[in-house]
Write a protein that holds these residues in place. Structure first.
Motif, PDB file in Angstrom:
ATOM      1  N   ALA A 136       0.828  -1.207   0.000  1.00 44.66           N
ATOM      2  CA  ALA A 136       0.000   0.000   0.000  1.00 44.66           C
ATOM      3  C   ALA A 136       0.864   1.260   0.000  1.00 44.66           C
ATOM      4  N   HIS A 137       2.103   1.123   0.357  1.00 43.87           N
ATOM      5  CA  HIS A 137       3.007   2.274   0.431  1.00 43.87           C
ATOM      6  C   HIS A 137       3.881   2.329  -0.819  1.00 43.87           C
ATOM      7  N   PRO A 138       4.630   3.424  -0.988  1.00 43.53           N
ATOM      8  CA  PRO A 138       5.513   3.492  -2.163  1.00 43.53           C
ATOM      9  C   PRO A 138       6.470   2.312  -2.165  1.00 43.53           C
ATOM     10  N   PRO A 139       6.858   1.854  -3.338  1.00 44.83           N
ATOM     11  CA  PRO A 139       7.734   0.675  -3.396  1.00 44.83           C
ATOM     12  C   PRO A 139       9.037   0.926  -2.649  1.00 44.83           C
ATOM     13  N   LEU A 140       9.531  -0.128  -2.032  1.00 41.14           N
ATOM     14  CA  LEU A 140      10.736   0.004  -1.217  1.00 41.14           C
ATOM     15  C   LEU A 140      11.992   0.101  -2.072  1.00 41.14           C
ATOM     16  N   VAL A 141      11.971  -0.590  -3.210  1.00 38.66           N
ATOM     17  CA  VAL A 141      13.207  -0.734  -3.984  1.00 38.66           C
ATOM     18  C   VAL A 141      12.896  -0.645  -5.470  1.00 38.66           C
ATOM     19  N   ASP A 142      13.944  -0.581  -6.270  1.00 39.64           N
ATOM     20  CA  ASP A 142      13.804  -0.673  -7.718  1.00 39.64           C
ATOM     21  C   ASP A 142      13.916  -2.130  -8.109  1.00 39.64           C
ATOM     22  N   PRO A 143      12.844  -2.729  -8.570  1.00 41.69           N
ATOM     23  CA  PRO A 143      12.873  -4.182  -8.781  1.00 41.69           C
ATOM     24  C   PRO A 143      13.924  -4.603  -9.795  1.00 41.69           C
ATOM     25  N   VAL A 144      14.583  -5.679  -9.501  1.00 43.71           N
ATOM     26  CA  VAL A 144      15.609  -6.235 -10.366  1.00 43.71           C
ATOM     27  C   VAL A 144      15.216  -7.673 -10.670  1.00 43.71           C
ATOM     28  N   PRO A 145      15.274  -8.066 -11.939  1.00 43.98           N
ATOM     29  CA  PRO A 145      14.894  -9.450 -12.249  1.00 43.98           C
ATOM     30  C   PRO A 145      15.773 -10.431 -11.490  1.00 43.98           C
ATOM     31  N   GLY A 146      15.160 -11.426 -10.944  1.00 38.36           N
ATOM     32  CA  GLY A 146      15.917 -12.447 -10.231  1.00 38.36           C
ATOM     33  C   GLY A 146      16.117 -12.143  -8.766  1.00 38.36           C
ATOM     34  N   ILE A 147      15.793 -10.928  -8.342  1.00 39.80           N
ATOM     35  CA  ILE A 147      15.941 -10.579  -6.936  1.00 39.80           C
ATOM     36  C   ILE A 147      14.575 -10.191  -6.380  1.00 39.80           C
ATOM     37  N   PRO A 148      14.086 -10.922  -5.393  1.00 41.76           N
ATOM     38  CA  PRO A 148      12.759 -10.612  -4.864  1.00 41.76           C
ATOM     39  C   PRO A 148      12.773  -9.250  -4.190  1.00 41.76           C
ATOM     40  N   PRO A 149      11.767  -8.419  -4.465  1.00 39.04           N
ATOM     41  CA  PRO A 149      11.755  -7.070  -3.885  1.00 39.04           C
ATOM     42  C   PRO A 149      11.636  -7.084  -2.363  1.00 39.04           C
ATOM     43  N   LEU A 150      10.978  -8.073  -1.814  1.00 36.08           N
ATOM     44  CA  LEU A 150      10.895  -8.136  -0.351  1.00 36.08           C
ATOM     45  C   LEU A 150      10.898  -9.588   0.118  1.00 36.08           C
ATOM     46  N   VAL A 151      11.834  -9.864   1.012  1.00 34.88           N
ATOM     47  CA  VAL A 151      11.878 -11.171   1.661  1.00 34.88           C
ATOM     48  C   VAL A 151      11.597 -10.945   3.136  1.00 34.88           C
ATOM     49  N   VAL A 152      10.712 -11.735   3.707  1.00 36.06           N
ATOM     50  CA  VAL A 152      10.427 -11.636   5.134  1.00 36.06           C
ATOM     51  C   VAL A 152      11.008 -12.872   5.801  1.00 36.06           C
ATOM     52  N   ASP A 153      11.698 -12.670   6.905  1.00 36.59           N
ATOM     53  CA  ASP A 153      12.304 -13.820   7.558  1.00 36.59           C
ATOM     54  C   ASP A 153      12.375 -13.584   9.059  1.00 36.59           C
ATOM     55  N   ASN A 154      12.623 -14.660   9.737  1.00 37.00           N
ATOM     56  CA  ASN A 154      12.769 -14.628  11.177  1.00 37.00           C
ATOM     57  C   ASN A 154      14.016 -13.845  11.584  1.00 37.00           C
ATOM     58  N   GLU A 155      13.915 -13.076  12.674  1.00 30.30           N
ATOM     59  CA  GLU A 155      15.059 -12.244  13.057  1.00 30.30           C
ATOM     60  C   GLU A 155      16.284 -13.068  13.436  1.00 30.30           C
ATOM     61  N   ALA A 156      16.051 -14.226  14.045  1.00 25.41           N
ATOM     62  CA  ALA A 156      17.206 -15.049  14.430  1.00 25.41           C
ATOM     63  C   ALA A 156      17.946 -15.547  13.197  1.00 25.41           C
ATOM     64  N   ASN A 157      17.197 -15.917  12.178  1.00 28.13           N
ATOM     65  CA  ASN A 157      17.830 -16.335  10.938  1.00 28.13           C
ATOM     66  C   ASN A 157      18.684 -15.233  10.347  1.00 28.13           C
ATOM     67  N   LEU A 158      18.096 -14.048  10.268  1.00 32.53           N
ATOM     68  CA  LEU A 158      18.821 -12.955   9.627  1.00 32.53           C
ATOM     69  C   LEU A 158      19.986 -12.475  10.477  1.00 32.53           C
ATOM     70  N   ALA A 159      19.840 -12.562  11.796  1.00 34.42           N
ATOM     71  CA  ALA A 159      20.952 -12.191  12.656  1.00 34.42           C
ATOM     72  C   ALA A 159      22.130 -13.134  12.433  1.00 34.42           C
ATOM     73  N   ALA A 160      21.822 -14.397  12.222  1.00 29.62           N
ATOM     74  CA  ALA A 160      22.893 -15.352  11.946  1.00 29.62           C
ATOM     75  C   ALA A 160      23.605 -14.976  10.654  1.00 29.62           C
ATOM     76  N   LEU A 161      22.836 -14.597   9.646  1.00 30.42           N
ATOM     77  CA  LEU A 161      23.449 -14.169   8.392  1.00 30.42           C
ATOM     78  C   LEU A 161      24.298 -12.927   8.593  1.00 30.42           C
ATOM     79  N   GLY A 162      23.843 -12.039   9.490  1.00 31.17           N
ATOM     80  CA  GLY A 162      24.613 -10.831   9.764  1.00 31.17           C
ATOM     81  C   GLY A 162      25.985 -11.175  10.289  1.00 31.17           C
ATOM     82  N   GLU A 163      26.049 -12.199  11.100  1.00 32.22           N
ATOM     83  CA  GLU A 163      27.327 -12.632  11.642  1.00 32.22           C
ATOM     84  C   GLU A 163      28.255 -13.089  10.525  1.00 32.22           C
ATOM     85  N   LEU A 164      27.707 -13.854   9.623  1.00 31.99           N
ATOM     86  CA  LEU A 164      28.471 -14.326   8.470  1.00 31.99           C
ATOM     87  C   LEU A 164      29.020 -13.137   7.698  1.00 31.99           C
TER      88      LEU A 164
END
Lengths: 412, 412
Positions: free
Chosen positions: A188-216
């Motif tokens: 409902a709001h303005p788009p967050l990003v400029d869409p790029v083929p092959g890259i999903p405009p928005l991924v939703v994930d669990n914070e613990a998962n993403l925090a682990a990736l942050g460590e990497l």
DNA sequence: ACAAAATAATTCAACCAATGAACAAATAGC
DNA sequence: GCTATTTGTTCATTGGTTGAATTATTTTGT
């Protein structure tokens, strides 16, 4: 890093180039210092001619830039170093949590180019209202990114709850959310990003998962497989295997909070007895340390506890010893099951690592059969509480590096 | 199934063909009925011309054969069906266990073409003597395979213990082995197989791991990710993710026997309390059922117990209920951690599944937070006690199918 | 200062494998 | 027997890598 492109099927002609774009870009990203084209050729086994051609594409697509010639001993024409471009695509990381919203932008090199945290109690707000505020934060981040010459290629949102494969938030108990279609609400709001083929405009994930990736992301030279345990209101674990997040069949991996850890067995709201959360969860630890009812935000509570432990407060010390013991039992179970050699303590645990590590290690060496042959490392997260947002933004960047063809405008 | 070849590096020109050989062969292997070249082309996205060329190579290399034209409705030239060749390469599976040796040969189609089990108490023998007997069994298997027109391309050996990445058996407590270099000892005997580039002549692995692979092999249409729990003297688990065994950083994953499962906490030899093994291990279950000291071989003990339970023996029923409850706690922990949706009960548990399943499911649905959204299936192993040998042989075959280039004589 | 050696990067003809269109083969339906 | 239909092969074309030769730019030696 998994091989991208055509994951399910055939290798068509153009796929060859797509794969080599990824190989070369990955090599440039992984190198400790800016490599020359010749270095990349030697490391990958491709010919210099091919590397040159591929690098030309990458430079034209603003994924790679040439740096100052790295000084080298001996004769010969000096090499032109290749680095990931600091302008070009970037990832937008977002986070909704109990008492704050956050947004950040990470460029290809991994640098955080923008970071905002807005503190507010989100619990009274409806999901739509909370996400409206988040959208405002995201818009500001996007404007800042554009000012810096960056293009946001994708976004990832960290949520403290269970998220299914379609991005639906099934349950976020501490936010009071249930079955929230985050993507639809943000649309409902303005788009967050400029869409790029092959890259999903928005991924939703669990914070613990993403925090682990942050460590990497914060320590690219670190181990490629580890367990990241973050102590928040609940206890979440992110499992990273071979540099990739392990999500499980439906994306619900890492629920570590209800591993049974105690022979005595305090009853838990989940129906079991002696669950980890009842011993090492924030509430339990604070209560044991005599800080119950303070109702502090998560990070300041941890800091307060660390202060008390540092000056030798006996209640705090005892609470942490008990939490560490419980955590150690759970970590030992995970290590026995998955044979990981590194455990990262994140979230609220990061600051408390000096007191948690000894009892954790004690339990691990007692209970892990193979501990004698291969020691387990327990260390604090390199990032603080912002691990999840940074990891979210980093996950977008990772995807671009792993599969640059989409960004370069080729059919994916 | 992971993408093979050039895993770490560049995609050279020939790699393109190697990859497509694997893609086409994998498609033929996965198809429910013999596909035509045109079917394969449609399924993979390659052109019919390319598929024809690739299939020619595969047929020339005796990996694929043409079958009778599959009857089809409608007009058109009849298709020639493609099937995996029943002659050509095959895998040799071997097993050393406490009270038997086994060898088997599996061809590309997955059929067991040879199977020998030699019962003998191996514990009094030295590793060298035990492996000498195994080598004799292997030689007989190889001769039989040759007589059937098969070429053994590789071997895998299942051992009831911890095996490191180099194939060294670090510890096999029930055999009394410690630091046994199986490969070196077997090298004193005639070679087991005809070496093929890209395929290791001998892989040594834990029996639980290979039994899990056997399950994958017995039911190719089944789920690609599951937990395989086998109840033997100890309790071993094999974790299969996306059709591949998950071995952990050093190959020691799956040690599930010492997960803490009981609030009361019986002491265990591992130093912990309330370990799974003390409740669901063979010794514990037999003792609880009043069969202690019978000292039966593993499989007959399970059969005896199943008989007793079937006729309603109260002690047997109670013992199984308790074992199932403990197993359920452990399985719930694993499912919470890894988000798997299928659990296979193998080894001694397979026969006992009717009595184990209900308490396992009860604990899982109580303790797994996501159980409401996604049910967990618990089922018995399709293979019996021979799962490990068959899985071992199947692992060789899997490797050939996943990367046929080595067998076809191309540089890997 | 100048030549020789060394290393980096580019150019270009050759080559390999996939492509797509045209064509031959084999069957069902009328 | 004729046509429609589907399978599989042939062949000129094309995209992308290869390898050798070439150009570019430095250090080392005299």
């Amino acid at each position: 890093m998994t091989r991208p492109a055509a994951a399910s099927g055939a290798v068509r002609q153009g796929t060859l180039r797509e794969l080599n774009l990824a190989v070369v870009l990955g090599r440039i990203a992984a190198a400790p210092r800016p490599p020359s084209r010749a270095d990349v050729a030697a490391a990958t086994g491709l010919t210099r001619a091919t590397v040159s051609a591929v690098v030309d594409d990458l430079i034209a697509g603003r994924l790679v830039a040439e740096s100052e010639p790295a000084p080298r001993a001996g004769a010969g024409r000096p090499a032109r170093g290749l680095v990931l471009a600091g302008t070009g695509p970037a990832g937008l990381g977002l986070e909704v949590n109990v008492d704050y919203l956050a947004a950040c932008v990470v460029d290809l090199t991994g640098r955080v180019r923008h970071h905002t945290v807005r503190r507010a109690d989100l619990r009274p707000l409806s999901p739509a209202d909370a996400l409206a505020r988040l959208a405002a934060l995201a818009a500001a981040a996007r404007a800042d990114a554009q000012r810096q010459g960056l293009t946001l290629a994708g976004a990832a949102l960290a949520v403290p709850g269970l998220v299914d494969a379609a991005g639906l938030v099934r349950l976020a108990p501490n936010l009071g959310w249930r079955d929230v279609a985050v993507g639809d609400l943000l649309a409902a709001h303005p788009p967050l990003v400029d869409p790029v083929p092959g890259i999903p405009p928005l991924v939703v994930d669990n914070e613990a998962n993403l925090a682990a990736l942050g460590e990497l992301h914060a320590d690219p030279t670190g181990p490629a497989s580890f367990l990241h345990v973050s102590g928040e209101v609940g206890i979440g674990a992110g499992i990273v295997l071979d540099g990739a997040l392990f999500r499980g069949v439906r994306g619900w991996s890492g629920e570590i909070g209800h591993l049974p850890v105690d022979p005595q067995g305090r009853p838990c709201r989940c129906g079991g007895r002696g669950c980890l959360e009842r011993y090492a969860g924030q509430e339990a630890v604070l209560a044991a340390a005599g800080l119950a009812g303070a109702d502090l935000p998560a990070d300041t509570a941890a800091a307060r506890l660390a202060d008390l432990a540092a000056v030798g407060d006996p209640a705090a010390r005892a609470a942490l010893a008990e939490a560490g013991r419980a955590l150690g039992v759970a970590v030992a179970a995970v290590v026995n099951l998955l044979d990981l050699d590194t455990v990262v303590l994140g979230g609220g645990y990061a600051l408390l690592t000096p007191w948690l590590r000894p009892p954790v290690l004690a339990e691990v060496s007692r209970r892990v059969i193979t501990a004698g042959w291969s020691p387990v490392t327990v260390r604090p997260s390199a990032l603080g509480p912002e691990a999840a947002v940074v990891g979210a933004a980093g996950s977008v960047v990772r995807r671009i590096v792993a599969d640059p063809a989409g960004w370069l405008g080729r059919p994916g």
